[in-house]
Design a protein around this motif. Structure first.
Motif, PDB file in Angstrom:
ATOM      1  N   ALA A 101       0.827  -1.201  -0.005  1.00 59.27           N
ATOM      2  CA  ALA A 101       0.020  -0.044  -0.090  1.00 59.27           C
ATOM      3  C   ALA A 101       0.829   1.390  -0.030  1.00 59.27           C
ATOM      4  O   ALA A 101       1.999   1.330   0.593  1.00 59.27           O
ATOM      5  N   GLY A 103       0.562   5.613   0.109  1.00 64.77           N
ATOM      6  CA  GLY A 103      -0.290   6.826   0.423  1.00 64.77           C
ATOM      7  C   GLY A 103       0.518   8.109   0.395  1.00 64.77           C
ATOM      8  O   GLY A 103       1.702   8.088   0.497  1.00 64.77           O
ATOM      9  N   ASP A 135      -3.409   6.830  -3.325  1.00 64.40           N
ATOM     10  CA  ASP A 135      -4.192   7.494  -2.665  1.00 64.40           C
ATOM     11  C   ASP A 135      -3.662   8.641  -1.991  1.00 64.40           C
ATOM     12  O   ASP A 135      -2.675   8.381  -1.217  1.00 64.40           O
ATOM     13  N   HIS A 137      -4.354  12.278   0.297  1.00 63.84           N
ATOM     14  CA  HIS A 137      -5.251  13.332   1.131  1.00 63.84           C
ATOM     15  C   HIS A 137      -4.205  14.319   1.656  1.00 63.84           C
ATOM     16  O   HIS A 137      -3.123  14.383   1.702  1.00 63.84           O
ATOM     17  N   VAL A 146      -8.823   9.666   6.753  1.00 64.12           N
ATOM     18  CA  VAL A 146      -9.191   9.100   5.685  1.00 64.12           C
ATOM     19  C   VAL A 146      -8.132   8.235   5.190  1.00 64.12           C
ATOM     20  O   VAL A 146      -8.255   7.124   4.512  1.00 64.12           O
ATOM     21  N   LEU A 147      -6.908   8.557   4.905  1.00 63.78           N
ATOM     22  CA  LEU A 147      -5.641   8.182   4.416  1.00 63.78           C
ATOM     23  C   LEU A 147      -5.459   6.775   5.260  1.00 63.78           C
ATOM     24  O   LEU A 147      -5.459   5.884   4.663  1.00 63.78           O
ATOM     25  N   ARG A 149      -7.768   5.067   7.462  1.00 73.01           N
ATOM     26  CA  ARG A 149      -8.681   4.154   7.150  1.00 73.01           C
ATOM     27  C   ARG A 149      -8.422   3.283   5.681  1.00 73.01           C
ATOM     28  O   ARG A 149      -8.804   2.187   5.820  1.00 73.01           O
ATOM     29  N   GLY A 150      -8.020   3.913   4.719  1.00 77.85           N
ATOM     30  CA  GLY A 150      -7.661   3.294   3.553  1.00 77.85           C
ATOM     31  C   GLY A 150      -6.756   1.999   3.680  1.00 77.85           C
ATOM     32  O   GLY A 150      -7.003   1.084   3.297  1.00 77.85           O
ATOM     33  N   TRP A 153      -8.108  -0.742   5.515  1.00 76.18           N
ATOM     34  CA  TRP A 153      -9.013  -1.752   4.944  1.00 76.18           C
ATOM     35  C   TRP A 153      -8.042  -2.507   4.034  1.00 76.18           C
ATOM     36  O   TRP A 153      -8.322  -3.800   3.860  1.00 76.18           O
ATOM     37  N   HIS A 154      -7.171  -1.894   3.312  1.00 73.31           N
ATOM     38  CA  HIS A 154      -6.083  -2.654   2.470  1.00 73.31           C
ATOM     39  C   HIS A 154      -5.436  -3.697   3.156  1.00 73.31           C
ATOM     40  O   HIS A 154      -5.226  -4.779   2.594  1.00 73.31           O
TER      41      HIS A 154
END
Length: 434
Positions: A101, A103, A135, A137, A146-147, A149-150, A153-154
């Motif tokens: 991941a 970000g 991603d 933000h 928000v970052l 949280r993503g 989930w990943h």
């Protein structure tokens, strides 16, 4: 391990890349929020051994990371390490492995005050559009959440197959008393860690705010994993343990095991109900029909389950708050002896039923909860309190009040409601350290 030939392990830490001159504050806040959400991080000031910067960073990346965040600040264009070592390596791993991941936390603004989404490519001297699919933000707290949280989930999506192929159990580690470091990670799906507290007894107010803002990710993470049971281990302030339990109600996941510091399992798979053979009894109680109420009434429940009875702090609490309490009760175990962990489910169910009855008898009152019990029971009680409202307290004997009263006291710490849409923690009440 993450090197040129192995697939990244999704349970490994996330690497935070930033420019110290103007990115330290963002990186620090990001790291604490990641830890509160359950994701370990590599950050140079906290986790890397002494030595040459470039060598240390190469060592960290080689040791194993599951993802990275590029903190983009105006001065990052002057960082040779970020531009030539960290960013290229993180981008390479992201391009090569779907599980990795990546970000971007972007603090660069446009002239009209918005986030400059083209800044990362420009300042890192990358081909325009290189990071268009990453991603991204703002570096303000809402954007960081928000970052994160993503990335949670990943992480869970990447671990789902592993969970399904083993015992369909979601593993969670929880600690509030250790100083968080990357070496404290356990390999569990999530490792929740909070900022260390400067107080002798009470948890960090800043750390609790981090948890308040991230605990809402937890129930969905467990659900998304496809797990049929939850296993928690570690140790924590009882207010935090209760709140985490409330965030994972029995309606979400039916079976919870809690492993205490001695490796003993305390388990629950039931609901709040009075047990055929009572596990706890009312040691004392009181009521005040003329209590001062401004809106929802308040009641207090003291859950005192340790063998040696201790009434001083609760007596002080009732003395200070009786004008505002419609009713209060003091619960003790029936035996008055050390609790049997094999009865944990029955004990938690009985206590939760007593709490629910006290609230219902007083027009769905908010429950001021004072816990004196083993860490696992705080979690197991919390998971059985759906729909109830709580103020959870912590015990403190560290300093006298302004009245030179040296008795121990209970300090309001968290306002908790399992069914709250934004997360089980509604408000942090513990005072800031001056």
């Amino acid at each position: 391990m993450t090197n040129s030939s192995t697939v990244p392990d999704p349970a490994d830490p996330v690497f935070i890349s930033y420019r110290q001159k103007d990115g330290t504050d963002v990186a620090a806040e990001l790291a604490w929020l990641f830890r509160a959400a359950g994701i370990p991080v590599w950050r140079d000031r906290d986790d890397l051994p002494p030595g040459d910067t470039e060598a240390r960073l190469k060592q960290a990346i080689a040791a194993g990371i599951s993802g990275g965040v590029l903190v983009t600040t105006p001065d990052v264009e002057n960082s040779r390490v970020v531009k030539t070592l960290e960013a290229p390596r993180l981008i390479e791993l992201h391009d090569k492995y779907e599980v990795f991941a990546l970000g971007i936390a972007n603090s660069v603004k446009t002239k009209d005050g918005g986030t400059d989404y083209g800044a990362p490519d420009r300042l890192l001297e990358l081909r325009p559009g290189t990071l268009i699919g990453v991603d991204q933000h703002s570096a303000e707290r809402d954007g960081l959440l928000v970052l994160i949280r993503g990335l949670v989930w990943h992480r869970i999506a990447s671990l789902r197959e592993r969970i399904q192929d083993t015992d369909q159990t979601f593993h969670l580690s929880l600690q509030t008393r250790n100083t968080p470091q990357v070496y404290d990670r356990t390999g569990d799906e999530l490792d929740i860690r909070l900022r260390p507290s400067g107080h002798e007894r009470l948890p960090s107010a800043e750390g609790l705010r981090d948890l308040k803002d991230t605990v809402g990710f937890l129930p969905d993470a467990v659900t998304r994993s496809g797990a049929h049971r939850l296993r928690v281990r570690g140790g924590a302030h009882l207010s935090v343990a209760f709140a985490v339990g409330a965030a994972l109600p029995s309606s979400r996941i039916g079976h919870m095991d809690v492993i205490d510091q001695q490796g003993i399992t305390w388990a629950s798979d039931g609901e709040a109900q009075f047990t055929a053979q009572p596990q706890v009894q009312v040691a004392d109680e009181g009521s005040n029909p003329s209590a001062i109420t401004a809106g929802r009434p308040s009641v207090a429940m003291y859950v005192d389950l340790l063998p040696q009875r201790s009434d001083t702090a609760f007596a002080r609490y009732v003395e200070d708050n009786s004008p505002f309490l419609v009713a209060w009760r003091h619960l003790r175990s029936v035996t008055g002896e050390l609790l049997d962990p094999s009865n944990a489910g029955l004990i938690a169910a009985d206590i939760a039923a007593h709490i629910r009855a006290l609230s219902n008898e007083s027009s769905n009152a908010e429950v001021h909860l004072l816990l004196r019990c083993p860490f696992p029971l705080a979690l197991l009680i919390g998971r059985l309190t759906n729909t109830l409202r709580f103020v959870v307290h912590e015990w403190d004997d560290s300093e006298p009040t302004e009245r030179d009263d040296y008795r121990a006291r209970y300090v309001p710490t968290l306002r908790v409601r399992a069914s709250a849409s934004a997360g089980a923690i509604e408000e942090v009440l513990v005072p800031e350290r001056s």
